[in-house]
Design a protein around this motif. Structure first.
Motif, PDB file in Angstrom:
ATOM      1  N   TYR A 217       0.839  -1.148   0.058  1.00  0.00           N
ATOM      2  CA  TYR A 217      -0.017   0.053   0.069  1.00  0.00           C
ATOM      3  C   TYR A 217       0.884   1.231   0.073  1.00  0.00           C
ATOM      4  CZ  TYR A 217       1.304   0.435   4.841  1.00  0.00           C
ATOM      5  OH  TYR A 217       1.889   0.395   6.059  1.00  0.00           O
ATOM      6  N   ARG A 218       2.080   1.254   0.370  1.00  0.00           N
ATOM      7  CA  ARG A 218       3.186   2.318   0.398  1.00  0.00           C
ATOM      8  C   ARG A 218       3.230   2.826  -0.898  1.00  0.00           C
ATOM      9  NH1 ARG A 218       5.087  -1.311   3.926  1.00  0.00           N
ATOM     10  NH2 ARG A 218       5.473  -0.854   6.108  1.00  0.00           N
ATOM     11  N   CYS A 220       0.984   3.976  -2.698  1.00  0.00           N
ATOM     12  CA  CYS A 220       0.145   5.180  -2.732  1.00  0.00           C
ATOM     13  C   CYS A 220       0.584   6.629  -2.454  1.00  0.00           C
ATOM     14  CB  CYS A 220      -1.151   4.797  -1.793  1.00  0.00           C
ATOM     15  SG  CYS A 220      -2.254   3.441  -2.527  1.00  0.00           S
ATOM     16  N   LEU A 223       1.071   9.385  -5.017  1.00  0.00           N
ATOM     17  CA  LEU A 223      -0.228  10.057  -5.215  1.00  0.00           C
ATOM     18  C   LEU A 223       0.218  11.432  -4.561  1.00  0.00           C
ATOM     19  CD1 LEU A 223      -3.258   7.996  -4.331  1.00  0.00           C
ATOM     20  CD2 LEU A 223      -2.401   8.531  -6.886  1.00  0.00           C
ATOM     21  N   CYS A 226       0.472  14.669  -6.884  1.00  0.00           N
ATOM     22  CA  CYS A 226      -0.650  15.456  -7.791  1.00  0.00           C
ATOM     23  C   CYS A 226      -0.163  16.992  -7.715  1.00  0.00           C
ATOM     24  CB  CYS A 226      -1.662  14.903  -6.864  1.00  0.00           C
ATOM     25  SG  CYS A 226      -2.278  13.411  -7.531  1.00  0.00           S
ATOM     26  N   LEU A 243       1.697   9.078 -11.484  1.00  0.00           N
ATOM     27  CA  LEU A 243       0.359   8.783 -11.048  1.00  0.00           C
ATOM     28  C   LEU A 243      -0.012   7.517 -11.894  1.00  0.00           C
ATOM     29  CD1 LEU A 243      -1.031  12.274 -11.219  1.00  0.00           C
ATOM     30  CD2 LEU A 243      -0.666  10.875  -9.254  1.00  0.00           C
ATOM     31  N   VAL A 246       1.218   4.036 -10.152  1.00  0.00           N
ATOM     32  CA  VAL A 246       0.329   4.069  -8.964  1.00  0.00           C
ATOM     33  C   VAL A 246      -1.042   3.515  -9.223  1.00  0.00           C
ATOM     34  CG1 VAL A 246      -0.820   5.019  -6.942  1.00  0.00           C
ATOM     35  CG2 VAL A 246       1.527   5.769  -7.398  1.00  0.00           C
ATOM     36  N   LEU A 247      -1.619   4.083 -10.141  1.00  0.00           N
ATOM     37  CA  LEU A 247      -3.103   3.698 -10.660  1.00  0.00           C
ATOM     38  C   LEU A 247      -2.741   2.456 -11.516  1.00  0.00           C
ATOM     39  CD1 LEU A 247      -4.348   7.101 -11.801  1.00  0.00           C
ATOM     40  CD2 LEU A 247      -5.062   5.866  -9.689  1.00  0.00           C
ATOM     41  N   TRP A 249      -1.100  -0.446 -10.765  1.00  0.00           N
ATOM     42  CA  TRP A 249      -1.482  -1.385  -9.723  1.00  0.00           C
ATOM     43  C   TRP A 249      -2.807  -1.417  -9.125  1.00  0.00           C
ATOM     44  CZ3 TRP A 249       1.432  -5.084 -10.075  1.00  0.00           C
ATOM     45  CH2 TRP A 249       3.252  -5.098 -10.112  1.00  0.00           C
ATOM     46  N   ALA A 250      -3.504  -0.279  -8.908  1.00  0.00           N
ATOM     47  CA  ALA A 250      -4.777  -0.361  -8.490  1.00  0.00           C
ATOM     48  C   ALA A 250      -5.656  -0.861  -9.568  1.00  0.00           C
ATOM     49  CB  ALA A 250      -5.227   1.306  -8.363  1.00  0.00           C
TER      50      ALA A 250
END
Length: 332
Positions: A217-218, A220, A223, A226, A243, A246-247, A249-250
């Motif tokens: 979760y790190r 994140c 973000l 931004c 960005l 990160v997204l 992996w989401a």
């Protein structure tokens, strides 16, 4: 379904395609005089398109790494890339070239030898600096083809921690510096050096996936960049890559939770994405919007139809080019 099938990657592939199609649909409609909401053609939407493009290069690097790490064979790799990339492009380009140049005499002033750029898939990439017969594929086809040549070196860098760290530092510097020094008329995001950091990062992602390691979760924390989107001195391309990473992996994690019964359809749709990239712009500008304008069709309501037609044409193109791809593999 293959035992090691990862639906998350196909979800990323489809998610990368949608903002590109939406943006092109709206921007071309605006040029033809359709009323288009400003939000769909403004900076914010352009940033989503950039994230989608970054996902495409991240995904390409990751998928190739998953396929080839630990068992790379140069001959099989390069033949496979030719067979997967060129036949559909050649068929699409040939149809437009015969119709425009041969039957209707378009671009008669362009030396015919320059069709070699099209045969190589580099016509869209080179269009800003020289006259070509560019018709389909846009700049990204030339970029990804050249990045395919670089992939073996990136894969070699994944073999030791020292090489990975050195590559990471080099790519971080390139992501920040290249947008600042990229010479006109090139746009940094439309060049090989502009997309190399995303592709290399994708190869690293693929190495992690190969080992069944996913970031915690790190990730994140990325973000936090931004606010830099509002700082003009910071290259926007680099911020959006962070960005997008990160997204990525989401979206991948969400796709991995997809019920298995949906996976066959997902895999089929994702398999047509390359064909959609090839045909969507030509379909949009030469046919779809002209029909919509002639019959006064609602722009918003026609977008789902545009998606369906794009995927249908892509399916036909890839089906017709399939035997050529197989023949290339056999000949090699």
């Amino acid at each position: 379904m293959p035992r090691n099938y990862r639906p998350g990657l196909d979800v990323v592939r489809l998610a990368a395609l949608l903002p590109v199609l939406c943006y092109h649909y709206c921007i071309e409609a605006a040029r033809l005089g359709f009323a288009v909401p400003t939000a769909l053609i403004g900076r914010g939407m352009a940033d989503w398109v950039e994230i989608g493009l970054a996902w495409f290069f991240l995904l390409s690097g990751a998928a190739l790494c998953l396929q080839w790490q630990g068992r790379f064979d140069a001959r099989r790799y390069f033949v496979g890339r030719v067979a997967a990339t060129y036949p559909a492009f050649w068929l699409g380009f040939a149809a437009l070239f015969v119709y425009g140049e041969i039957l209707h005499g378009n671009n008669a002033d362009i030396p015919r030898w320059r069709v070699v750029f099209s045969v190589l898939g580099l016509d869209g990439y080179l269009a800003p600096v020289t006259v070509t017969f560019y018709k389909i594929g846009e700049w990204f086809l030339g970029v990804i083809l050249i990045l395919y040549l670089v992939f073996p070196l990136l894969l070699w860098c994944m073999e030791t921690p020292l090489r990975r760290r050195a590559l990471g530092v080099l790519m971080a510097v390139l992501a920040v510096v290249w947008p600042l020094v990229c010479p006109a008329p090139w746009e940094a995001g439309h060049t090989v050096l502009g997309r190399l950091p995303a592709f290399a990062l994708g190869v690293w992602f693929g190495s992690s996936l190969k080992s069944n390691v996913q970031p915690s979760y790190r990730i994140c924390i990325g973000l936090a960049v931004c606010p830099l989107l509002w700082v003009d001195a910071v290259p926007r391309l680099a911020v959006l890559l962070v960005l997008a990473a990160v997204l990525f992996w989401a979206v991948y994690a969400a796709g991995q939770r997809l019920p298995r019964r949906f996976c066959p359809a997902l895999r089929r749709l994702a398999g047509w994405c390359y064909g959609v990239y090839l045909v969507h712009h030509v379909l949009l500008t030469l046919v779809f919007l002209r029909v919509a304008a002639r019959f006064d069709l609602p722009l918003t309501g026609m977008f789902p139809v545009y998606l369906v037609v794009s995927f249908a044409l892509a399916a036909v193109l890839l089906a017709v080019s399939g035997p050529i791809s197989k023949a290339i593999k056999k000949l090699a």
